[in-house]
Design a protein around this motif. Structure first.
Motif: not given
Lengths: 494, 524
Positions: B23, B221, B244-245, B276, B280, B285, B287-288
């Motif tokens: 990312e 988030d 965020h994230n 989450v 997004y 991005s 999400v992890r």
């Protein structure tokens, strides 16, 4: 310190008046101060010494934090984390919970409905003008599908506006004779997004107690002060407004920025009666409150041309600030709309949450709504016919043994409640459910219990059976339904 | 979220990630930030000047006014609230709400609109702009179509069932097709059962209150969608926001919450819900998810995953972000998604364990008070889902998923080579391209439209004030030619408007063929 100040006052005074020579003035003040020091009584000096020492101590002591009066060690934290057990995500629902088993409808949910495998006459869907299986509406929807596909793939701001939406908005505005209209893709979200767009924290809303759930959600999202007045009781409302006026007099600055609204429904879905609109307008201009009118049940039902409760009472539509309705009842499509003056409606295009952040209405559903409007405009007699049928059902259902009919004569969605409640809501619901099951499917009349979320409603209405009158029901159908209900009531409620 | 570096997680985190997670959010160049603030300052000064002129009637006032009889009511809007609307938004208003008159597919037809009074009112010239390349609609798998098996089945449903339902799920609006569709959704996602609703926004705002209430904690988030924020607010739970994230921020909040309990009373929380999103949409991005699931298991919280943009768009089989990372769908407690984006329909769903869905069937606001989904929309969902799963007997679904992944990698690579600043994850089909200055949003949208390409520009308040961007949504329906045309035009406009802000070394675009091994290591 205090003594120094008081004794130095004449010094400072003369200092200001004789400001020609600063240096000599300063020296003079210093000499005066030392003199005053020697002349002061002992207890003055001791007291001031103690004060100075106390201030020095406070300045250098550690600050006192309220929260960290204790500090947990890492091990204690790990133990707490290990021990903590959350509740299950959802509480278990018993297998025979009444809301768990839905009635399954096979085929179209229109006048002749096949419910749980048995064919019945539909007295439960809000299909007031019978447009659910109208051929013209279906053809127009089909044509729109062949042109646009099904979904819009975006919200209104990002290539989700189609010419059909613009046409529907202008047709609705023309039909209701207002300046502008705005459409939403979900009926529930219409009034629930409209109210928080105007009313914010600190504003005051006066609502009727029998307001429907979507209004309640809109009120909750707006974070304003909510004041409930008794259902259709204008004196209660006037009392609340007078109290508010007194509050305003006490604090005029705050009153100048506090907006006030009254939210009422045209025909109430929970009690099937009508709001007294002319009295509300008088109150509006007397106390300077704005009116929001929710017309889901009365749009396409009341009034000479189906324009709703404003036409029914002959009230000028410009006097109502916002009219909101869903297109899922008389118009037999999906979605909702708000209409009113441009000054009011245009604001929702940027602050209505359900409008800005959600995908727009699929074009075929908008096309179906336009065709329904066409049918409504071409043939205004259908509204008179519908009201006649409503009256017929109303008079026929009077005198049902054990059940009382709640609603006004021309309301198309009536409630049948138990005349004498057994005391517990569950047993009342069970009795009514037995009546509904007696009537359909064996007798061929489809009815339904009015459903509510018992724990979430603010003023939970009494359990009831919903009886919906549609224009497609013939006199025989009504006769059959009424006799079935009366038979069921006398059998079950002996 | 001003990370200036590229995150690559391959071997770290104990092998949680089965593929590289790349990312990048390149930092705003200092000079650009200064100029952007200056431009907002100039706009504000001019805004005050125009307001002054309008107030003293030197300039004609086009704003709608309150009724005469109601002039002494409390004003409906604060004057300042609308300052941004009147003076900044109004100048570039024609970049949004552009009306279509065709399918929102890879190419669309727009109605030409003109304004004589600087965007206060629009009128339609009557001409139609044909075959405008569509880089703005959420049409990830290209199912927005008026021909083909989906449209045919929807047409059949229209004639058989009609368009409306006129009742709620719990009363008499529960059709047999609803139950079939729900079984299909559950099968698609690999969970026990699912429930569908008529609107994606309402799915969040009506079901989060049913799942969490007073005494519960929601960890959401920073950049969650408005529907999630509204649902969390309506539920009455305490809400805490993590960066965020950022997994460290989330873990810190979790530990603090469990150790200290509810504020002031220190009673333990009834439950903790982590909310989450899959992709997004403003950042691009992803999400992890492996780390979030590890944290959730460790601290016994519940996970609510909103896959509005990622369902159908990510993953080798198109099953969303869970498939993208190769994880078990049972690990996510509540899977939520919408049908608007990848399925070309409308509505939303919630899926998970059977107990969860049974609870929602009896306690969800939508089941009791809101009309059920329209039959043709249902058919579209059923047909498109079967297509993606391969159950209609063709490999079309599989091909579309692959095509989308190819298009995404190619588009992002080329844009980065040209020198634009692109945010987000390598695999996300949502591509935000930074513009920074407010005037460039309008200029970019207009210049692209002149060259027959429709794009979406986003500014304040959807994004932070100096980070305005243009957002491209790649679709499986875009062929390589369409993408190449679009890219050359973007290159041209980028040079014209000086949008190539990136300070990384630009690699020359080699004449390489398409790399088919999309799911191996991406060499960059």
């Amino acid at each position: 310190m205090f003594m120094l100040l008081t004794h130095s006052q004449p010094c400072f005074f003369s200092f200001y008046t004789n400001n020609i020579n600063m240096a000599s003035g300063q020296q003079w003040v210093l000499v005066e101060m030392v003199q005053a020091f020697y002349e002061a009584p002992a207890y003055h000096l001791i007291l001031e010494g103690i004060l100075i020492l106390w201030i020095i101590r406070l300045l250098f002591s550690k600050t006192y934090k309220l929260h960290e009066t204790y500090r947990l060690t890492e091990k204690e934290k790990e133990d707490l984390i290990e021990e903590w057990q959350p509740e299950p995500l959802v509480p278990p629902v018993s297998k025979d919970h009444p809301s768990l088993s839905y009635d399954v409808v096979t085929g179209p949910p229109s006048h002749n409905i096949i419910i749980n495998g048995k064919e019945c006459i539909n007295f439960a869907s809000f299909n007031f003008l019978g447009l659910l299986d109208n051929e013209r509406v279906k053809q127009k929807a089909l044509a729109s599908l062949k042109k646009y596909g099904v979904g819009t793939c975006g919200p209104r701001g990002f290539y989700g506006t189609f010419d059909v939406h613009l046409e529907l908005e202008s047709r609705l505005a023309n039909f209701m004779k207002t300046e502008e209209a705005i459409i939403y893709s979900y009926g529930f979200a219409t009034i629930a997004s409209a109210i928080p767009a105007y009313s914010k924290r600190g504003d005051i809303i006066f609502v009727d107690e029998a307001a429907c759930f979507s209004i309640q959600k809109g009120l909750q999202a707006s974070r304003s002060f909510i004041k409930y007045f008794k259902h259709n009781d204008m004196e209660d409302l006037e009392r609340l407004l007078k109290e508010q006026e007194l509050e305003d007099h006490k604090n005029p600055r705050k009153a100048r920025v506090t907006r006030k609204f009254i939210v009422v429904e045209g025909l109430y879905i929970n009690t099937a009666d009508i709001c007294p609109l002319p009295e509300l307008l008088k109150l509006k201009y007397k106390y300077k409150v704005r009116i929001f009118l929710e017309e889901s049940m009365s749009f396409g039902v009341l009034g000479e041309h189906g324009r709703g409760v404003t036409e029914h009472f002959g009230v000028n539509i410009d006097d109502i600030d916002l009219i909101s309705a869903n297109m899922e009842n008389a118009v037999a499509s999906i979605g909702g709309f708000c209409c009113g003056r441009s000054f009011v409606i245009d604001h929702q295009r940027l602050s209505g949450q359900g409008y800005c952040f959600s995908a727009s209405l699929p074009p075929m559903l908008a096309a179906a709504a336009i065709e329904a409007l066409n049918i409504m405009e071409e043939d205004p007699d259908i509204f008179t016919v519908l009201r006649e049928k409503c009256k017929h059902v109303y008079t026929a259902l009077q005198g049902t043994p054990g059940l009382k009919l709640v609603g006004v004569q021309f309301a198309p969605a009536l409630h049948l409640q138990l005349e004498r409640s057994s005391g517990s809501r569950d047993s009342d619901m069970q009795l009514l459910r037995t009546i509904v099951e007696y009537v359909s499917p064996t007798r061929g009349v489809a009815l339904t219990l009015a459903r509510y979320l018992e724990k979430e409603e603010r003023f939970l209405p009494s359990p009831s059976i919903r009886v919906v009158v549609t224009i497609e029901q013939t006199d025989q159908d009504i006769q059959k339904a009424v006799s079935c209900i009366q038979e069921a009531a006398s059998a079950v409620l002996k | 979220m001003k990370a200036g570096h590229v995150h690559v997680h391959a071997a770290s985190h104990g092998g949680l990630y089965s593929r590289p997670f790349i990312e990048s959010f390149e930092e705003t160049p200092m000079l650009v930030a200064v100029f952007t603030y200056m431009s907002y300052g100039i706009l504000t000064i001019f805004g005050y000047l125009r307001d002054f002129l309008r107030h003293w009637k030197i300039e004609r006032c086009n704003i709608a006014r309150e009724k005469e009889e109601q002039k002494d009511f409390v004003p409906l809007y604060q004057d300042f609230e609308n300052f941004y609307n009147r003076n900044i938004y109004m100048r570039i208003r024609d970049s949004w709400n552009r009306p279509l008159c065709s399918v929102p597919g890879a190419k669309m037809d727009l109605l030409e609109q003109a304004t004589h009074d600087y965007n206060w009112t629009f009128h339609y010239t009557g001409r139609v702009m044909h075959d405008v390349i569509n880089l703005g609609s959420y049409n990830y798998l290209g199912f927005a179509d008026n021909t083909g098996p989906c449209a045919d089945s929807a047409a059949e449903a229209t004639m058989k069932y009609g368009v409306g339902v006129a009742s709620t799920r719990q009363e008499i609006g529960n059709l047999d097709r609803h139950e079939e569709m729900e079984k299909l959704v559950a099968k698609f996602l690999g969970v026990e059962s699912a429930m569908t609703f008529g609107m994606g926004f309402a799915t969040n705002s009506m079901n989060i209150p049913a799942l969490s209430g007073k005494g519960c904690l929601i960890l959401s988030d920073e950049l969650n969608h408005a529907s999630l924020v509204l649902g969390a607010r309506l539920s009455g739970s305490t809400i805490r926001v993590f960066k965020h994230n950022n997994m460290q921020s989330l873990e810190k909040l979790l530990r603090e919450a469990i150790v200290h309990g509810q504020p002031r009373t220190h009673r333990p929380w009834k439950k903790i819900l982590i909310v989450v999103e899959g992709i997004y949409s403003m950042e691009g991005s992803v999400v992890r998810l492996p780390e979030v699931i590890a944290l959730k298991k460790r601290y016994r919280a519940y996970l609510y995953l909103d896959e509005a943009h990622s369902i159908g768009a990510l993953g080798p089989r198109g099953r969303g972000v869970v498939d993208y990372f190769g994880l078990d769908p049972c690990d996510v407690d509540v899977m939520m998604g919408t049908f608007t984006k990848s399925f070309g329909a409308a509505g939303g769903y919630i899926a998970g364990k059977r107990e969860l869905i049974e609870y929602l069937r009896s306690h969800s606001h939508s089941a009791v008070y809101a009309t059920s989904m329209s039959p043709p929309v249902m058919e579209q969902i059923i047909t498109s889902m079967k297509c993606i799963m391969g159950e209609d007997g063709t490999t079309m679904g599989c091909e579309r998923v692959r095509q989308l992944a190819k298009n995404t990698v190619y588009f992002r690579k080329r844009l980065r080579e040209m020198g634009f600043i692109i945010y987000g994850n390598e695999g996300s089909p949502v591509v935000p391209m930074m513009l920074y200055m407010p005037a460039k949003i309008g200029a970019f949208a207009r210049e692209m439209l002149k060259r027959n390409i429709g794009v979406v520009g986003v500014g304040f308040p959807a994004t932070p004030i100096i980070e305005s961007r243009a957002r491209f949504c790649i679709s499986a329906a875009h062929t390589k030619d369409v993408l190449d045309t679009a890219l050359s035009v973007i290159n041209e406009v980028g040079d014209l408007l000086q949008l190539k802000y990136s300070r990384r070394k630009r690699q020359p675009s080699l004449a390489r063929p398409f790399d088919d091994n999309v799911y191996e290591d991406i060499d960059d």
